[in-house]
Structure formats: C-alpha cells, structure tokens
Design a protein around this motif. Structure first.
Motif, PDB file in Angstrom:
ATOM      1  N   GLY A 117     -17.896  22.208 -13.344  1.00  0.00           N
ATOM      2  CA  GLY A 117     -17.600  23.092 -12.173  1.00  0.00           C
ATOM      3  C   GLY A 117     -18.409  24.224 -12.086  1.00  0.00           C
ATOM      4  N   LEU A 118     -19.043  24.698 -13.109  1.00  0.00           N
ATOM      5  CA  LEU A 118     -20.115  25.854 -12.795  1.00  0.00           C
ATOM      6  C   LEU A 118     -21.311  25.412 -11.906  1.00  0.00           C
ATOM      7  CD1 LEU A 118     -20.237  27.486 -16.197  1.00  0.00           C
ATOM      8  CD2 LEU A 118     -20.044  28.582 -14.064  1.00  0.00           C
ATOM      9  N   ILE A 119     -21.705  24.204 -12.329  1.00  0.00           N
ATOM     10  CA  ILE A 119     -22.896  23.707 -11.421  1.00  0.00           C
ATOM     11  C   ILE A 119     -22.528  23.531 -10.198  1.00  0.00           C
ATOM     12  CG2 ILE A 119     -24.319  21.570 -11.149  1.00  0.00           C
ATOM     13  CD1 ILE A 119     -24.426  21.172 -14.180  1.00  0.00           C
ATOM     14  N   ARG A 120     -21.474  22.976  -9.898  1.00  0.00           N
ATOM     15  CA  ARG A 120     -21.028  22.534  -8.533  1.00  0.00           C
ATOM     16  C   ARG A 120     -20.947  24.141  -7.647  1.00  0.00           C
ATOM     17  NH1 ARG A 120     -16.277  19.757  -9.136  1.00  0.00           N
ATOM     18  NH2 ARG A 120     -17.462  18.074 -10.218  1.00  0.00           N
ATOM     19  N   THR A 121     -20.135  25.151  -8.415  1.00  0.00           N
ATOM     20  CA  THR A 121     -20.351  26.266  -7.641  1.00  0.00           C
ATOM     21  C   THR A 121     -21.711  27.042  -7.508  1.00  0.00           C
ATOM     22  OG1 THR A 121     -19.961  27.304  -9.786  1.00  0.00           O
ATOM     23  CG2 THR A 121     -18.086  27.015  -8.416  1.00  0.00           C
ATOM     24  N   GLN A 122     -22.466  26.632  -8.606  1.00  0.00           N
ATOM     25  CA  GLN A 122     -24.084  27.198  -8.340  1.00  0.00           C
ATOM     26  C   GLN A 122     -24.521  26.498  -6.996  1.00  0.00           C
ATOM     27  OE1 GLN A 122     -25.965  26.774 -12.035  1.00  0.00           O
ATOM     28  NE2 GLN A 122     -25.716  28.864 -12.660  1.00  0.00           N
ATOM     29  N   GLU A 123     -24.323  25.233  -7.088  1.00  0.00           N
ATOM     30  CA  GLU A 123     -25.025  24.640  -5.795  1.00  0.00           C
ATOM     31  C   GLU A 123     -24.415  25.073  -4.557  1.00  0.00           C
ATOM     32  OE1 GLU A 123     -25.577  20.609  -3.888  1.00  0.00           O
ATOM     33  OE2 GLU A 123     -24.629  20.359  -5.838  1.00  0.00           O
ATOM     34  N   GLU A 124     -23.176  25.153  -4.592  1.00  0.00           N
ATOM     35  CA  GLU A 124     -22.634  25.914  -3.503  1.00  0.00           C
ATOM     36  C   GLU A 124     -23.376  27.263  -3.087  1.00  0.00           C
ATOM     37  OE1 GLU A 124     -19.572  23.787  -1.511  1.00  0.00           O
ATOM     38  OE2 GLU A 124     -19.252  25.969  -1.364  1.00  0.00           O
TER      39      GLU A 124
ATOM     40  N   GLY B 254     -26.057  28.109  -4.069  1.00  0.00           N
ATOM     41  CA  GLY B 254     -27.477  27.814  -3.464  1.00  0.00           C
ATOM     42  C   GLY B 254     -27.597  27.619  -1.917  1.00  0.00           C
ATOM     43  N   ARG B 255     -26.629  26.674  -1.786  1.00  0.00           N
ATOM     44  CA  ARG B 255     -26.587  26.297  -0.312  1.00  0.00           C
ATOM     45  C   ARG B 255     -26.415  27.402   0.614  1.00  0.00           C
ATOM     46  NH1 ARG B 255     -22.766  23.994   2.096  1.00  0.00           N
ATOM     47  NH2 ARG B 255     -21.394  23.645   0.234  1.00  0.00           N
ATOM     48  N   HIS B 256     -25.524  28.256   0.217  1.00  0.00           N
ATOM     49  CA  HIS B 256     -25.148  29.449   1.122  1.00  0.00           C
ATOM     50  C   HIS B 256     -26.453  30.231   1.186  1.00  0.00           C
ATOM     51  CE1 HIS B 256     -20.590  28.959   0.330  1.00  0.00           C
ATOM     52  NE2 HIS B 256     -20.819  28.687   1.681  1.00  0.00           N
ATOM     53  N   VAL B 257     -26.966  30.573   0.080  1.00  0.00           N
ATOM     54  CA  VAL B 257     -28.171  31.556   0.058  1.00  0.00           C
ATOM     55  C   VAL B 257     -29.429  30.684   0.960  1.00  0.00           C
ATOM     56  CG1 VAL B 257     -30.193  32.060  -0.973  1.00  0.00           C
ATOM     57  CG2 VAL B 257     -28.056  32.395  -2.191  1.00  0.00           C
ATOM     58  N   ARG B 258     -29.511  29.407   0.947  1.00  0.00           N
ATOM     59  CA  ARG B 258     -30.511  28.840   2.037  1.00  0.00           C
ATOM     60  C   ARG B 258     -30.091  28.861   3.256  1.00  0.00           C
ATOM     61  NH1 ARG B 258     -31.027  25.086  -2.163  1.00  0.00           N
ATOM     62  NH2 ARG B 258     -29.132  23.718  -1.319  1.00  0.00           N
ATOM     63  N   MET B 259     -28.733  28.820   3.475  1.00  0.00           N
ATOM     64  CA  MET B 259     -28.494  28.863   4.976  1.00  0.00           C
ATOM     65  C   MET B 259     -28.422  30.421   5.465  1.00  0.00           C
ATOM     66  SD  MET B 259     -24.684  28.324   6.355  1.00  0.00           S
ATOM     67  CE  MET B 259     -23.829  29.885   5.608  1.00  0.00           C
ATOM     68  N   LEU B 260     -27.852  31.262   4.537  1.00  0.00           N
ATOM     69  CA  LEU B 260     -28.345  32.605   5.001  1.00  0.00           C
ATOM     70  C   LEU B 260     -29.773  32.887   5.168  1.00  0.00           C
ATOM     71  CD1 LEU B 260     -25.712  34.603   2.774  1.00  0.00           C
ATOM     72  CD2 LEU B 260     -26.310  34.986   5.329  1.00  0.00           C
ATOM     73  N   THR B 261     -30.248  32.595   4.192  1.00  0.00           N
ATOM     74  CA  THR B 261     -32.170  32.929   4.467  1.00  0.00           C
ATOM     75  C   THR B 261     -32.657  32.333   5.845  1.00  0.00           C
ATOM     76  OG1 THR B 261     -31.982  32.517   2.079  1.00  0.00           O
ATOM     77  CG2 THR B 261     -34.282  32.641   3.095  1.00  0.00           C
TER      78      THR B 261
ATOM     79  N   ASP C  59      -5.691  43.528  -1.385  1.00  0.00           N
ATOM     80  CA  ASP C  59      -4.569  43.003  -1.662  1.00  0.00           C
ATOM     81  C   ASP C  59      -4.648  41.377  -1.734  1.00  0.00           C
ATOM     82  OD1 ASP C  59      -2.150  44.749   0.509  1.00  0.00           O
ATOM     83  OD2 ASP C  59      -3.064  45.354  -1.327  1.00  0.00           O
ATOM     84  N   SER C  60      -5.963  40.950  -2.352  1.00  0.00           N
ATOM     85  CA  SER C  60      -5.978  39.609  -2.319  1.00  0.00           C
ATOM     86  C   SER C  60      -6.041  39.214  -3.900  1.00  0.00           C
ATOM     87  CB  SER C  60      -7.365  39.254  -1.832  1.00  0.00           C
ATOM     88  OG  SER C  60      -8.625  39.849  -2.414  1.00  0.00           O
ATOM     89  N   ALA C  61      -6.355  40.123  -4.804  1.00  0.00           N
ATOM     90  CA  ALA C  61      -6.615  39.923  -6.186  1.00  0.00           C
ATOM     91  C   ALA C  61      -7.659  39.048  -6.276  1.00  0.00           C
ATOM     92  CB  ALA C  61      -5.359  39.052  -6.746  1.00  0.00           C
ATOM     93  N   ARG C  62      -8.568  39.184  -5.409  1.00  0.00           N
ATOM     94  CA  ARG C  62      -9.848  38.134  -5.618  1.00  0.00           C
ATOM     95  C   ARG C  62     -10.702  39.257  -6.524  1.00  0.00           C
ATOM     96  NH1 ARG C  62     -13.320  36.164  -0.761  1.00  0.00           N
ATOM     97  NH2 ARG C  62     -15.011  36.535  -1.998  1.00  0.00           N
ATOM     98  N   GLN C  63     -11.748  38.531  -7.345  1.00  0.00           N
ATOM     99  CA  GLN C  63     -12.589  39.209  -7.878  1.00  0.00           C
ATOM    100  C   GLN C  63     -14.051  38.922  -7.807  1.00  0.00           C
ATOM    101  OE1 GLN C  63     -12.002  40.292 -12.071  1.00  0.00           O
ATOM    102  NE2 GLN C  63     -10.406  41.476 -11.447  1.00  0.00           N
ATOM    103  N   TRP C  64     -15.114  39.806  -7.988  1.00  0.00           N
ATOM    104  CA  TRP C  64     -16.344  39.409  -7.743  1.00  0.00           C
ATOM    105  C   TRP C  64     -16.690  38.514  -8.991  1.00  0.00           C
ATOM    106  CZ3 TRP C  64     -19.072  39.961  -3.629  1.00  0.00           C
ATOM    107  CH2 TRP C  64     -18.636  41.089  -2.544  1.00  0.00           C
ATOM    108  N   HIS C  65     -17.209  37.282  -8.476  1.00  0.00           N
ATOM    109  CA  HIS C  65     -17.570  36.447  -9.537  1.00  0.00           C
ATOM    110  C   HIS C  65     -19.110  36.590  -9.778  1.00  0.00           C
ATOM    111  CE1 HIS C  65     -14.208  34.122  -9.544  1.00  0.00           C
ATOM    112  NE2 HIS C  65     -14.054  34.197  -8.502  1.00  0.00           N
ATOM    113  N   THR C  66     -19.671  36.188 -10.819  1.00  0.00           N
ATOM    114  CA  THR C  66     -21.313  36.376 -11.160  1.00  0.00           C
ATOM    115  C   THR C  66     -21.881  35.603 -10.150  1.00  0.00           C
ATOM    116  OG1 THR C  66     -20.463  35.961 -13.306  1.00  0.00           O
ATOM    117  CG2 THR C  66     -22.559  36.365 -13.156  1.00  0.00           C
ATOM    118  N   TYR C  67     -21.738  34.328  -9.795  1.00  0.00           N
ATOM    119  CA  TYR C  67     -22.327  33.669  -8.817  1.00  0.00           C
ATOM    120  C   TYR C  67     -22.666  34.339  -7.349  1.00  0.00           C
ATOM    121  CZ  TYR C  67     -18.347  31.602  -6.480  1.00  0.00           C
ATOM    122  OH  TYR C  67     -17.408  31.188  -5.737  1.00  0.00           O
TER     123      TYR C  67
END
Lengths: 180, 735
Positions: free
Chosen positions: B134-141, B143-150, B282-290
């Motif tokens: 699960g962790l690796i998948r999120t990391q890859e996600e 990474g993909r986001h970063v690449r796209m953003l970059t 009001d979303s109870a979301r938290q900042w994740h490390t990734y």
C-alpha cells in the motif's frame, strides 16, 4: 584628366612651307597624291583641334583595314541615322503641350551620349552632358535650346565628315592608301 | 483406559451391572474400530499429511484397544482357556503399541504445535507485506503527481504561468481548499500575497517578514505545519467550523546577481517566497508524509523553473537591445553612405563644371597672348594666365585629394622613360628657378634603369611638387636633385621606423633626394608638414600661394606607390632636403605606349592576337555595339552581338569565353547575375566584363558584387581592349 598648362598650338604656317619644299623635290606624279594627303591631314587635324572629333575617332580609323574597308563610314552613317531618330523623338517629347516626359528625353540623351562617345563626336557628347543637366532639372526651355544646338552640331559634323570622306576617296582614286 | 480387571476369576456379579458393562464394551469396540477408519478416510482425502507412520501407529493402537474390548465381551461368561490366551495376547500387544505411541507422541506434539505458531507468523508477515504494498503504491502515485506537476511547471517559461500552474496543479492533486504564494516585496521587509488559487486577483495583503511563524518556515527546507490562525493562513473567511490543516513551505528564489531585471524585485541569496496550502475544512483529512514530500519537491522545482524564466527574460531583452542597435547602426551606415554619395556627386559635377570654364579661360588667354598686345595688356594677360593656372592646379589638387581620401584613386601603371620624366620636370622648373637665380642640377645614377613601370603622371606630379617647394622656399643658392636605386642598407630610414621596404626581382626602389639651400624647416613644424591645409606661419614669402595640400597629396601618392617621403633639415635658414622612395617595376623591353609609331607596329603583329576567342557583346546602343564589335573583330575575335538581356541569356553558352555587358542598361547587372546562375561551373563559364561610361566607385562596387570579372571604361581604344583581353585570359580578372 588634369588641365595642362596650355601650350600654344603648333604654327601651321611653318609646316606648310617645309612640306611645300619637300613637294618640289618629289617626282611630279606624286604631286596630286601628296597634296591630297596633306589636305586630308590638315583637315583631320583641324577637326580634332576644333573639337569636332576626338581620340575615339582615330581609334575607329585604326580599325579600318582590308577586311572592313568601309568600317568608319558604316559606323558614322549608323550614328547619324541614330542621331536623327533620337532628335525627332526628343523634339516630339519636348513639344508636348501638357507634361513633358522628361524620362524619355533623358533616356534619348543617354543613348545619344553613348553613341557620340563611341564614334568620337566630342562636341555632341559635351552637349549631351549639358542636355542631361537640363533634363534633370526639368527645364523645358533649356532642353529645347540644347536640342537645337545638338541638331545644329549634328548637321555640321555630317558636312565635315562628308568632306573628310570625299578627300579620302580622292586619295584612293589617285592610287594611294589612306594614312592612319 | 481404566485398568481392566478382566483376568480376575469369575464371581457371580450383578446381572445388571455386567449387562451394562457388556453393552459399553461393545460400543467402545465399535468406536475404536470406526475411528481409524475415519482417520484413514479423511487423511486420504487430504493430500498433505506428513505423519503417516504416526497414523499407522495410532491406528494400530486403536484397533488393538478395540479388539481388546471386543474380546472382553466373551469373558463375561465362562470362557475357555483359548479365549483367555487370545485376550492376554491382545492385551499385551495393546500395551506395547500404546506405550510406543505414547513415546512417539512426545516427539510429535511439539512439532504440531510449532506448525501452528509458524502459521500465525506467516499470516502476520502477509499482513505486513500488504501494508508495504500500500505504501509503495501511494509513493508511486506521489511520484507520478510530482512528475506531472513538474512537467506542467517546466513546460512554460513565463513566470506568471509557472506560478499559477503550480498552484492549480497542487490544488488539484492534493484537493486543497486554498493555495497561496507570498512573494517578498522590493524592500524585503514584507511578504506580499502574489497568487492564490481560488481568488482571482488578490489585493495587496502584506505581512511583515519577520513573524516567528515565517521564520520557522524559512529556516527549514521541509514543509511545516502551521496554525490556521496565523496571518499568512487567514486568507478567506472560514467556510466551515473546523479549518483544515495548513502547511507552509519555503520556495527559494535563486540568486541572479548578474542580471538587471526590470520588474522583478531585487533578489539576493537566501530570499524565499512562502507557499501556503490549506486542506479543506471540516474534512478530518490530515497531511500525510508523502503529501508533504510532494509539496517540498514541488517547491524546489518551482524555484528552478523561475530561474529559467528569469534567464530567458534577460536574454530576450539583450537580444532586443542588440537588434535595436543593429537597426541604428544600419541607419547610420546608410546615412553615411548617402552623405558620401552626395559628396561624390557634388564633386563629379563640380569637377566637370569647374573644369569647363577653366579650360575656356586658359585656352583663350593663351590665344590672347599670341596676338598683338601692348605691354600693359601683356602683363595683364600673363597675370590672368598665371592665376588661372594656379586655380586649375588647386582644383586638381582638391579633387585628387578627395579621391585619394576616398581610396578610389588607383595608379595608372604603365611603362615610361624614367630619365626623360626627370628631364621634363627639370625643364618645367628651370625657367622659374632661373628667374630666382637658382642653379638646378640633376644627377641620375648610372645604374638607374632607363625604363620603369609605374604611374608616370603621378611620379612627375610628386617630383614637381617637391622641386617646386624647394624652389619656392629658396631665395638664393642651388637646388640639386639626385636619383638612384636604393640599396638594401639605405632602405631603412631612422625617421621611418615602420617602413620596411622589401625589394624583389620585379621591382626596385627609386630614391630621390632634392636638396635646397633655402629657409629650412623649423623642427616644431615638422609634424604638420604633411597635414592638409596646414601652412607654417613662419613662411615669409609673399608668393606663398597654394592651399598647403601639395605635400599631403605627395605623401598619399608616395604611399600608394609603396613608398615613403620625408624631409630633413638642420634648422631654420640651413636648407632642407626632401627625400622620397617609391617602388617601381622593372621593365624588360623598352615598349613605350606613348609613341604612335610603336603602337602601329605592335598593333600589326597583335592584330590576330586572340584568334577564335568567342565573345558576346550586349549593348542597347546600335552605334556602340557596332564600334565594339569592330574593335573585337579587328583583334581577331569571333563576336556575337545582342541588344537585350533576354537575347543575351538565350544565346549565352559555355562556348563563349568573354561577355561584355553594358551595365548602363537597365537590366545590365541582372543579366550578369543570370549568366552566372545559368553557367555555374567556375572554370568553364564565360568571363563577364562591364562596359560603362562612368568609372566611379559605386559602379565598380556594384560590378564586383554581382561577380563580374572586370570593368572597362567606354569608349575603348584598341590598345585598351587588347590589354583587357590579355589580362582576362591570363588572370581571369582585370587587375
């Protein structure tokens, strides 16, 4: 070319007298020939001196040889034909009541200048220079005057050259060859 | 198993008790026999069971126990001795087997238990792996986001687009409620809200830069969680009850000290912008490390992209500046060219205009001199003549000088008689000298060649000028002129350290010294001697006519002849020596182009000098055409004449060796270009020569530009044409 300090022209009287002396020492048969030759030389010199002809004409005479014996006459006749045509054109253009086409006049003058310098007609060539100035300043009266002068000069030169050719014919018919 | 009291002698038990015992034994036996069956059945079903031997043992044990109980059934009544023996045997066997089984079980049961623990262990491991996946998948996600953003950020080089895109993409990727960028102001003391995601045009919020929360963010390169109530985070009215978590990260603005950027704030190292990101309220979301890592990476990328944009802006500005300068320079050049052209036109006109009247004046005054005059009249006419000669000289000088300065003056090289040139100059100067009672002597060295190649006219002009000066500035005494061939050691002159004459086989250096006993030169005046229009004040001569151009012109002529000229003087009143050295060519034979007889002779043998040379002449003037044709035919060429550009291009071929083009025709130059285009092989194509009536620099330049091999002035003499053709054939160019 720079102006020289003007030297007085050679005294023709002197030369004639010495030539006369030479003539008396030659056989009588040569009398007519040498006299004609002398006449031709005098006449040619006078034409040069008066500015009717210049060095270019002598060059043309040099080109005349056995293969083209009438070269000078042909060129000269072509020149006068050309001259006539150009003068007529210019007269027509300048007598336009409305706007005069100075461009056309200018090109005709240019042609005439070229032709006259090729033939060695010094006076006409000089007139063309002045004519061109009048054209550039679009001075109709000036152009008319120049045209009249050109016309007069052409006629004058034509007569003079006819005399020259007649003298040459005399020499040829007397059995001699034309000196270069 | 309870102890079986089966071997006891028979007592008359209770009937009921024994009956029950009997039934129980029966059932026990039944169960004992069916258990192994079941075991076998189920074990057969399952493929993997490692302990078959134990099973067999166990089965045997159970079977024997069952047998024992079965046999027990017969012992309730009177039984024979056989039954007793069988019973005993069975019991013994049972005892053996059960002991064996018991012993075996001691070994086996721990193993079985450990299997269980291993199973538990594996299950835990599996759960852990799942988590890691699960962790690796999120990391890859991420990474993909970063690449796209970059990619988005770096796909543009425009500063505003970069920043806007960053905010938009971050907002989308992380589903933010608000995202804002604070830039430092020009003064560096405040942060100004530059861009936000949701609001279109943020209006000048500023916060001072030295707030503790800002310092905290700036001091670390990580994304830092900040309070939603801090001034940088209070961007919009609260949408819900609980504001979402806020994170801030610094964006380094890279140091650009070499650039002067106009509308960017002054930048220095360690300047940061602040990026603030807010999660939805009001979303109870938290900042994740990734997510935080993503934000940090993006901040870095933005910094790089911004620096690229800055560099690009700067280079574009520099390029625009250069283009402007180019345009300005071009304009200046064109203006200068126009000015030069105007001056040349003026000079050309004045040339002609001035010379014509001068000619008339001089000619007529000379003629007048020949007539009968009274002495006063003669004096007047002489004065007129002298003045007009001087004026003519002046005009010539000025015109020459302007042409010299232009660089358009070229020497007229030709063979001439050196000795007679000197003698002529002496003859010209002698009358004036004798009037002043000056003695003029000429000494020509014995090894001075009689004939030389050079510009005779200009040599004589120089000589005349120098000797004239000597005469002018001498009131009495003598003028001595010596000419000799300069030897190697005398070539170097201490006054001219940068003059290195190199003698060669074809050339020699002529050295001329003109010594006078005149007023000499003041050492102070020496530098000005060769300067235009500068005349020494100490000249007390009344007749100091002339514009002061003489020596300047001489110097330029001498320079053109690869030479040097200088004056030496002991001082005022001690006379002066003028020395010049020029390079002249050695002439083998004494051909003199001036004598007409020689011309005739040479002309005759050179009449067919160019047999078979195929020439084309293009001229729209019939008379010129005929004359040029006659000239070329006379020299033996095979001539084709054309009167228009089209005809010329139609008839031109590689067989033609030379093409004469009248460039005064309106399409003269164009025809030259087309001829070059049509016949492109250099060694085979015909040489093109321009025929023109004016020899000014512009025409020559134009001819050179269109690639013509030479320019000839009309009208052409026979000798000139001969020279032209031989030069062309020898050098493929007119020198």
């Amino acid at each position: 070319m720079p102006l020289h300090h003007y030297r007085p022209p050679p005294n023709h009287g002197g030369i004639t007298s010495t030539q006369q002396q030479q003539v008396t020492h030659q056989p009588p048969a040569m009398d007519v020939l040498s006299q004609s030759r002398r006449q031709l030389a005098d006449y040619t010199n006078s034409l040069h001196r008066d500015g009717f002809l210049d060095d270019q004409f002598s060059q043309l005479q040099q080109l005349q040889d056995e293969s083209s014996p009438d070269f000078v006459m042909e060129v000269v006749s072509l020149f006068f034909e050309d001259c006539q045509k150009l003068v007529t054109n210019m007269a027509r253009a300048l007598s336009e009541l409305q706007a005069v086409d100075f461009k056309q006049v200018d090109s005709s003058v240019h042609q005439l200048k070229g032709s006259s310098s090729s033939v060695g007609a010094a006076r006409i060539k000089n007139l063309c220079v002045a004519f061109k100035t009048c054209c550039d300043s679009q001075n109709r009266d000036g152009c008319m005057r120049c045209l009249q002068e050109v016309n007069r000069e052409c006629v004058l030169l034509k007569n003079k050259l006819q005399t020259l050719f007649r003298l040459e014919q005399q020499i040829i018919s007397a059995g001699g060859s034309i000196p270069m | 198993m309870e102890s079986c009291n089966c071997i006891e002698p028979q007592l008359p038990p209770d009937e009921l008790l024994s009956k029950y015992q009997y039934i129980s034994d029966f059932f026990i036996a039944l169960a004992y026999f069916s258990i192994p069956l079941e075991l076998i059945y189920f074990v057969k079903k399952s493929a993997v069971f490692p302990y078959r031997w134990v099973l067999v043992q166990f089965g045997a044990f159970i079977v024997l126990c069952g047998a024992t109980h079965l046999i027990n059934l017969w012992t309730f009544t009177i039984h024979s001795r056989t039954v007793a023996i069988v019973m005993t045997t069975a019991k013994i066997l049972t005892a053996v087997v059960s002991c064996a089984t018991a012993l075996m079980l001691v070994h086996i049961i721990p193993d079985l238990l450990s299997v269980k623990t291993r199973e538990l262990f594996l299950k835990n491991k599996a759960a852990e792996l799942d988590r890691e996946m699960g962790l690796i998948r999120t990391q890859e996600e991420t990474g993909r986001h970063v690449r796209m953003l970059t990619h988005e950020i770096r796909s543009t080089l425009d500063r505003h687009t970069i920043l806007k895109t960053t905010l938009v993409e971050l907002g989308r990727t992380l589903s933010l409620e608000e995202c804002a960028l604070w830039m430092p102001t020009r003064t560096g003391l405040e942060l100004q809200l530059a861009y936000t995601l949701r609001q279109q045009n943020p209006v000048g919020y500023t916060v001072p830069i030295h707030l503790p929360v800002i310092n905290q963010v700036f001091s670390s390169n990580r994304a830092v969680k900040i309070s939603p109530n801090s001034p940088v985070a209070r961007l919009r009215p609260l949408a819900g009850k609980y504001p979402g978590e806020v994170v801030a990260v610094r964006v380094p603005l890279l140091h650009l000290s070499n650039f002067q950027i106009n509308d960017w704030p002054e930048l220095s190292t360690k300047r940061y912008a602040l990026m603030v990101l807010m999660l939805p309220s009001d979303s109870a979301r938290q900042w994740h490390t990734y997510e935080l890592e993503l934000v940090e990476v993006v901040a870095d990328q933005v910094a790089v992209a911004l620096s690229h944009a800055a560099i690009l802006e700067e280079s574009m500005r520099a390029r625009d500046l250069l283009m402007e300068q180019n345009v300005a320079l071009d304009l200046a050049r064109r203006e200068a060219e126009t000015a030069i052209r105007a001056r040349n036109d003026f000079l050309a006109v004045m040339n002609h205009e001035m010379r014509t009247p001068m000619h008339a004046i001089i000619a007529l005054s000379s003629l007048l001199q020949e007539t009968e005059l009274t002495p006063e009249q003669r004096l007047m006419v002489e004065t007129i003549l002298k003045s007009s000669n001087l004026l003519a000289t002046l005009i010539n000088d000025v015109l020459d000088l302007s042409r010299l300065e232009d660089g358009s003056l070229q020497l007229d090289l030709g063979s001439f008689n050196l000795h007679s040139a000197f003698r002529e100059v002496i003859n010209l100067i002698r009358p004036i000298a004798s009037v002043k009672k000056l003695v003029v002597t000429l000494h020509l060295a014995p090894d001075l060649p009689e004939y030389a190649t050079g510009d005779e006219k200009r040599l004589m002009q120089t000589l005349l000028n120098v000797v004239g000066n000597a005469v002018k500035f001498s009131k009495e005494g003598s003028i001595s002129i010596t000419a000799f061939v300069a030897k190697a050691e005398s070539l170097r002159d201490p006054r001219a350290p940068d003059f290195f004459p190199v003698p060669s086989d074809n050339h020699f250096f002529l050295r001329v010294q003109v010594k006078d006993t005149g007023s000499g030169i003041n050492p102070q005046d020496y530098p000005k001697l060769f300067t235009k229009f500068a005349q020494s004040q100490s000249l007390a001569t009344k007749n100091s006519a002339g514009s002061g151009l003489g020596l300047a012109i001489c110097k330029r002529f001498v320079n053109l002849m690869d030479g040097h000229i200088w004056l030496e003087s002991e001082g005022l009143g001690k006379g002066c020596t003028a020395i010049f050295m020029i390079k002249l060519g050695v002439t083998e034979c004494c051909t003199e182009s001036k004598l007409p007889a020689a011309t005739n002779a040479s002309m005759n043998h050179a009449q067919t000098a160019f047999p078979g040379l195929k020439v084309m002449v293009m001229d729209d003037n019939g008379v010129s055409r005929m004359v040029t044709k006659g000239l070329l035919v006379h020299l033996g060429c095979d001539v084709t004449t054309v009167s228009s550009g089209d005809e010329c291009l139609r008839l031109i071929s590689q067989d033609h060796h030379v093409v004469f083009i009248d460039v005064c025709m309106y399409d003269g130059y164009e025809v030259a270009l087309r001829v070059h285009e049509k016949l492109t092989k250099r060694h085979e194509r015909p040489l093109t020569v321009a025929l023109t009536a004016n020899s000014d620099k512009a025409t020559k330049d134009h001819c050179r530009r269109v690639g013509m091999n030479g320019v000839v002035l009309k009208p052409v003499s026979v000798d000139k044409m001969r020279t032209v053709l031989s030069d062309l054939l020898e050098h493929r160019n007119l020198v």
